[in-house]
Write a protein that holds these residues in place. Structure first.
Motif, PDB file in Angstrom:
ATOM      1  N   TYR A   1       0.821  -1.211   0.000  1.00 33.95           N
ATOM      2  CA  TYR A   1       0.000   0.000   0.000  1.00 33.95           C
ATOM      3  C   TYR A   1       0.863   1.273   0.000  1.00 33.95           C
ATOM      4  O   TYR A   1       0.333   2.380  -0.080  1.00 33.95           O
ATOM      5  CB  TYR A   1      -0.962   0.012   1.198  1.00 33.95           C
ATOM      6  CG  TYR A   1      -0.298  -0.125   2.538  1.00 33.95           C
ATOM      7  CD1 TYR A   1       0.362   0.951   3.123  1.00 33.95           C
ATOM      8  CD2 TYR A   1      -0.355  -1.332   3.234  1.00 33.95           C
ATOM      9  CE1 TYR A   1       0.964   0.828   4.365  1.00 33.95           C
ATOM     10  CE2 TYR A   1       0.246  -1.465   4.476  1.00 33.95           C
ATOM     11  CZ  TYR A   1       0.909  -0.379   5.037  1.00 33.95           C
ATOM     12  OH  TYR A   1       1.497  -0.492   6.263  1.00 33.95           O
TER      13      TYR A   1
ATOM     14  N   MET B   1       3.073 -11.910  -1.379  1.00 35.55           N
ATOM     15  CA  MET B   1       2.451 -10.640  -1.738  1.00 35.55           C
ATOM     16  C   MET B   1       2.798 -10.238  -3.174  1.00 35.55           C
ATOM     17  O   MET B   1       1.944  -9.737  -3.910  1.00 35.55           O
ATOM     18  CB  MET B   1       2.870  -9.550  -0.750  1.00 35.55           C
ATOM     19  CG  MET B   1       2.217  -9.707   0.629  1.00 35.55           C
ATOM     20  SD  MET B   1       2.457  -8.278   1.718  1.00 35.55           S
ATOM     21  CE  MET B   1       4.104  -8.571   2.281  1.00 35.55           C
TER      22      MET B   1
ATOM     23  N   LYS C   1      -1.522 -10.424   6.853  1.00 42.78           N
ATOM     24  CA  LYS C   1      -2.910 -10.056   7.112  1.00 42.78           C
ATOM     25  C   LYS C   1      -3.348  -9.034   6.074  1.00 42.78           C
ATOM     26  O   LYS C   1      -2.546  -8.563   5.265  1.00 42.78           O
ATOM     27  CB  LYS C   1      -3.064  -9.475   8.513  1.00 42.78           C
ATOM     28  CG  LYS C   1      -2.780 -10.463   9.631  1.00 42.78           C
ATOM     29  CD  LYS C   1      -3.098  -9.874  10.983  1.00 42.78           C
ATOM     30  CE  LYS C   1      -2.825 -10.884  12.094  1.00 42.78           C
ATOM     31  NZ  LYS C   1      -3.657 -12.082  11.967  1.00 42.78           N
ATOM     32  N   LYS C   2      -4.639  -8.681   6.113  1.00 38.61           N
ATOM     33  CA  LYS C   2      -5.188  -7.655   5.239  1.00 38.61           C
ATOM     34  C   LYS C   2      -5.743  -6.518   6.087  1.00 38.61           C
ATOM     35  O   LYS C   2      -6.337  -6.755   7.132  1.00 38.61           O
ATOM     36  CB  LYS C   2      -6.296  -8.216   4.342  1.00 38.61           C
ATOM     37  CG  LYS C   2      -5.805  -8.859   3.059  1.00 38.61           C
ATOM     38  CD  LYS C   2      -6.979  -9.215   2.150  1.00 38.61           C
ATOM     39  CE  LYS C   2      -6.507  -9.688   0.786  1.00 38.61           C
ATOM     40  NZ  LYS C   2      -7.652  -9.969  -0.125  1.00 38.61           N
ATOM     41  N   SER C   3      -5.540  -5.292   5.584  1.00 40.59           N
ATOM     42  CA  SER C   3      -6.102  -4.113   6.261  1.00 40.59           C
ATOM     43  C   SER C   3      -6.747  -3.207   5.227  1.00 40.59           C
ATOM     44  O   SER C   3      -6.379  -3.216   4.042  1.00 40.59           O
ATOM     45  CB  SER C   3      -5.010  -3.338   7.013  1.00 40.59           C
ATOM     46  OG  SER C   3      -4.535  -4.063   8.116  1.00 40.59           O
TER      47      SER C   3
ATOM     48  N   MET D   1      -8.847  -3.446   0.440  1.00 37.26           N
ATOM     49  CA  MET D   1      -8.163  -4.322   1.390  1.00 37.26           C
ATOM     50  C   MET D   1      -6.805  -4.699   0.801  1.00 37.26           C
ATOM     51  O   MET D   1      -6.710  -5.091  -0.366  1.00 37.26           O
ATOM     52  CB  MET D   1      -8.989  -5.576   1.663  1.00 37.26           C
ATOM     53  CG  MET D   1     -10.324  -5.318   2.340  1.00 37.26           C
ATOM     54  SD  MET D   1     -10.151  -4.682   4.020  1.00 37.26           S
ATOM     55  CE  MET D   1      -9.475  -6.117   4.859  1.00 37.26           C
ATOM     56  N   GLU D   2      -5.764  -4.578   1.596  1.00 38.79           N
ATOM     57  CA  GLU D   2      -4.420  -4.861   1.084  1.00 38.79           C
ATOM     58  C   GLU D   2      -3.646  -5.754   2.052  1.00 38.79           C
ATOM     59  O   GLU D   2      -3.758  -5.635   3.270  1.00 38.79           O
ATOM     60  CB  GLU D   2      -3.660  -3.551   0.862  1.00 38.79           C
ATOM     61  CG  GLU D   2      -2.304  -3.715   0.207  1.00 38.79           C
ATOM     62  CD  GLU D   2      -2.407  -4.423  -1.142  1.00 38.79           C
ATOM     63  OE1 GLU D   2      -2.358  -5.680  -1.153  1.00 38.79           O
ATOM     64  OE2 GLU D   2      -2.528  -3.736  -2.177  1.00 38.79           O
ATOM     65  N   TYR D   3      -2.858  -6.675   1.455  1.00 35.95           N
ATOM     66  CA  TYR D   3      -2.003  -7.549   2.247  1.00 35.95           C
ATOM     67  C   TYR D   3      -0.840  -6.766   2.859  1.00 35.95           C
ATOM     68  O   TYR D   3      -0.325  -5.806   2.274  1.00 35.95           O
ATOM     69  CB  TYR D   3      -1.403  -8.652   1.370  1.00 35.95           C
ATOM     70  CG  TYR D   3      -2.333  -9.804   1.084  1.00 35.95           C
ATOM     71  CD1 TYR D   3      -2.752 -10.658   2.104  1.00 35.95           C
ATOM     72  CD2 TYR D   3      -2.756 -10.068  -0.222  1.00 35.95           C
ATOM     73  CE1 TYR D   3      -3.577 -11.739   1.837  1.00 35.95           C
ATOM     74  CE2 TYR D   3      -3.587 -11.141  -0.507  1.00 35.95           C
ATOM     75  CZ  TYR D   3      -3.992 -11.974   0.533  1.00 35.95           C
ATOM     76  OH  TYR D   3      -4.816 -13.041   0.264  1.00 35.95           O
ATOM     77  N   HIS D   4      -0.407  -7.233   4.038  1.00 36.34           N
ATOM     78  CA  HIS D   4       0.811  -6.718   4.651  1.00 36.34           C
ATOM     79  C   HIS D   4       1.284  -7.731   5.678  1.00 36.34           C
ATOM     80  O   HIS D   4       0.520  -8.616   6.109  1.00 36.34           O
ATOM     81  CB  HIS D   4       0.591  -5.354   5.310  1.00 36.34           C
ATOM     82  CG  HIS D   4      -0.460  -5.364   6.371  1.00 36.34           C
ATOM     83  ND1 HIS D   4      -0.226  -5.769   7.679  1.00 36.34           N
ATOM     84  CD2 HIS D   4      -1.782  -5.033   6.312  1.00 36.34           C
ATOM     85  CE1 HIS D   4      -1.331  -5.685   8.373  1.00 36.34           C
ATOM     86  NE2 HIS D   4      -2.305  -5.248   7.583  1.00 36.34           N
TER      87      HIS D   4
END
Length: 768
Positions: free
Chosen positions: A358, A488, A588-590, A609-612
């Motif tokens: 992100y 990712m 996780k995703k946020s 929603m994006e992985y991190h």
């Protein structure tokens, strides 16, 4: 005087007789009782993963021959040769004097050689020691045959003979003869076919040209079997037509098999990991592509790897191995510029160094200092898209963000990472490649880059790629990338939505299942690359001209090699259920704002929603999306939602169509002066408020022209009677909701609108 001449003559005659006796003694002296190892003379045979023969190469003697144990040679074939060549084989000691006398009598009677009377043992001796050929060497041949009979059993002699007997046509031994003449293995021969093979060695060239003579000789031999074969079986064998296929041995994967022959010249049977049916299907695709789409390169290569084991399933080194110009050049190993195909590894390294998917990276005009000069790169489409999330920047293969990341990470760190991944061709120091390493100025091979992409499919595990079956499971493996960051990057590469801006949707890079894919187009359209993977399979494809000149059809890789890549990936998954890697536990995703890379604020219109990595989610609120209440906009109070970027994007934002404060003021209030809207009551006069005067636009070559339109924002217009004029020509364009859309076309244009007797301002734009 006369006596002296007689003594001299007698002395010379004695010398001559002594020399002759010595020569005869030497000739008769046995050559040794050890037979040459037949297996060592065998030519090399290369097999696929399912034991199908891919290639039967010529031996050092220039023949095709492979060893078969006597137990694998059918009894009927052994008996046919014994009956044809030496019916007393099991009862003599190497020489059949009765047969020799009969042969001498028959030859004298017909004034030509009818039968030599040589036994199988004598024939084997002549094969192993060619100097024993000829009538003058017959005594030595007899002695050598006796010597062999004392040293070897009848079975060993017969086995050596059947594996050595010449059939002409560069074929020796029954194993190769069955394949070449009958197109089948020895255990598949009928009685009639066995008899044909037993007859052929007597005069291969004559019998192959004279089928009638071959038929008579075969049936004559079959008649001799009446005491050991049932009459009905003999009748059926005699009535069987003679079919000589005389087929050349299979020759598949020529570039790979040539490489294998050099690597393992002394191994007689080599088993590979190649899937021959897949290999043939891809080879046929390449050959057809080379004819149909010559403009996309006269050369190319493809590599298919099974990720779990590192096994090469297909290795196509070129479209036509026998092309005299450059057919033998192995496109899998040749070094070429990969274009943008290395970018995923740059982004992965950034994820390891505090960036996130992100995170916002700049796609704006920038200059980079290198050891040679100041470098000012551009994107493939020639445009700039401003602040982009790492997902969007990688998905759309933006050049500036990738170079920006190399600059921030350090050229040395990026080069070291490439070497860790297996790019063995990058032998120069980092300053030689500079930041341009992200765009392909370091040449690589299809072998190395496809192998590197298998690391993405394995979520960071590096496993040595091999095409030898005996190496599977024995080669070293190691973890070179973290699972989380690798997953990712893989997720971005399979995200069709993330790349829609540059590549559109529903093209050759999309499948009915998840495939991570990246393309690369080198400068001046010299190379097209497409490399993609599922959990189980990685496919790499390269196309270009062998002499490194530009391809005639100047296409991006997605359009140039993309369709071929799509077909190969589908072929590779024909008998598989495609799978995708499972997300590791450590990610996780946020929810994030894609324009700021921060937590969504109350004015953010779009969130995603994006992985991190766990614990590394966004922790600041969006400060890009803002809102302002304007008291007097066209006579009323209006709330304007707008975006405000950091200072480095100011110049780019002046020409952006994003809702900056200036753009929103102009569109909604007809002015750029924020103070003016607070003092002056705006009229409702007709106007084009966007785009701005003298705006520049570029047509995107990767998106169909029919899908590219420009939106014009209007004020004070009545949609029912509004007319749009372009270069003073009335256009049939629909006006609704204070706007209209105009299809892009290259050139310089002036626009104005008429409505209710009013004429708007003129707006000039440029499209290239």
């Amino acid at each position: 005087m006369e006596n002296r001449r007689q003594r001299n003559l007698l002395l010379k005659s004695s010398y001559a007789l002594t020399i002759l006796c010595a020569l005869i003694f030497f000739d008769w002296w046995p050559r040794g009782s050890i037979l040459p190892a037949i297996g060592e003379k065998s030519s090399v045979r290369i097999f696929d993963r399912y034991n199908q023969e891919m290639r039967h190469a010529l031996s050092v003697e220039g023949e095709r021959q492979y060893f078969l144990p006597l137990s694998e040679i059918p009894t009927q074939l052994r008996d046919a040769f014994i009956l044809a060549e030496d019916k007393n084989f099991y009862s003599h000691w190497g020489v059949d004097f009765l047969a020799m006398a009969r042969g001498l009598w028959q030859s004298a009677s017909h004034f030509r050689k009818v039968s030599g009377g040589s036994t199988i043992t004598m024939q084997l001796a002549k094969i192993c020691w060619p100097s024993l050929r000829g009538i003058i060497h017959r005594p030595a041949l007899i002695l050598q045959a006796w010597s062999l009979e004392r040293s070897y059993s009848k079975g060993e002699i017969l086995n050596s003979y059947l594996n050595s007997i010449p059939f002409g046509n560069m074929i020796s031994g029954v194993g190769a003869a069955c394949r070449f003449f009958m197109g089948k293995s020895c255990d598949q021969l009928s009685l009639g076919e066995s008899a044909v093979l037993a007859v052929l060695p007597r005069n291969p060239s004559y019998f192959l040209k004279n089928k009638k003579a071959l038929l008579e000789r075969r049936n004559f031999l079959l008649s001799k079997m009446k005491d050991s074969v049932e009459e009905q079986t003999l009748i059926q064998a005699k009535n069987e037509p003679i079919v000589i296929t005389k087929s050349n041995p299979d020759f598949f994967a020529p570039h790979l098999t040539e490489k294998i022959l050099k690597e393992r010249p002394h191994q007689k049977e080599i088993y590979t990991t190649i899937d021959l049916e897949l290999q043939k299907a891809i080879s046929d695709l390449f050959f057809a592509e080379n004819i149909k789409r010559r403009g996309t390169g006269d050369s190319g290569a493809a590599l298919v790897i099974q990720n779990s084991t590192g096994e090469v399933l297909a290795y196509v080194g070129g479209p036509d191995f026998f092309d005299p110009a450059h057919g033998m050049v192995d496109g899998v190993l040749v070094l070429r510029s990969p274009g943008s195909a290395l970018k995923p590894f740059v982004y992965e390294l950034a994820l390891e160094n505090s960036w996130n998917l992100y995170s916002i990276v700049p796609d704006i005009p920038m200059a980079f200092s290198t050891s040679r000069a100041v470098y000012e790169p551009s994107n493939y489409g020639g445009n700039f898209s401003g602040p982009r999330s790492m997902r969007e920047a990688l998905g759309n293969s933006k050049n500036i963000p990738a170079i920006y990341l190399v600059d921030k990470l350090g050229e040395v760190a990026v080069l070291n990472r490439m070497r860790e991944l297996g790019f063995s061709s990058m032998k120069n120091d980092a300053s030689f490649y500079g930041v341009g390493i992200a765009l392909g100025n370091a040449e690589v091979s299809l072998w190395d880059i496809t192998s590197a992409y298998t690391i993405l499919a394995r979520l960071g595990e590096k496993l040595t790629t091999t095409y030898y079956k005996d190496q599977v499971g024995k080669l070293p493996s190691s973890r070179v990338l973290p699972q989380e960051t690798t997953f990712m990057i893989a997720d971005v590469l399979q995200d069709a939505q993330a790349r829609r801006e540059e590549f559109g949707r529903f093209g050759p890079l999309e499948f009915d299942y998840q495939v991570g894919v990246k393309t690369g187009t080198s400068s001046d359209y010299r190379d097209n690359w497409a490399i993609g993977f599922t959990k189980d399979i990685t496919v790499g494809v390269w196309r270009g001209n062998a002499d490194s000149t530009s391809m005639k059809e100047r296409l991006s890789a997605a359009r140039g090699v993309g369709p071929l890549f799509h077909k190969i990936m589908e072929l590779a998954n024909t008998y598989r259920i495609p799978r995708w890697p499972v997300p590791p536990a450590g990610i996780k995703k946020s929810l994030v704002c894609p324009l700021s890379g921060k937590r969504p604020g109350k004015f953010c219109p779009i969130t995603t929603m994006e992985y991190h990595v766990s614990g590394n989610g966004p922790h600041e609120d969006c400060d890009v999306h803002k809102s302002l209440e304007v008291a007097n906009c066209d006579g009323k109070s209006v709330r304007i939602n707008y975006v405000e970027f950091p200072q480095e994007y100011f110049e780019w934002s002046r020409y952006s169509t994003l809702p900056t404060l200036s753009n929103q003021l102009l569109e909604k209030c007809g002015t750029l002066d924020l103070g003016a809207v607070k003092k002056k009551k705006n009229s409702q006069s007709l106007a084009i408020v966007g785009p701005l005067e003298n705006s520049n636009y570029a047509i995107d070559p990767t998106i169909p022209l029919s899908h590219q339109e420009l939106r014009f924002a209007l004020r004070g217009v009545d949609s029912k009677d509004a007319l749009v004029y372009v270069n003073n020509q009335k256009q049939n364009l629909e006006v609704s909701d204070n706007s209209f859309f105009w299809p892009l076309a290259r050139g310089e244009y002036k626009f104005y609108v008429k409505s209710k007797g009013q004429r708007s301002n003129e707006v000039k734009i440029f499209v290239r």
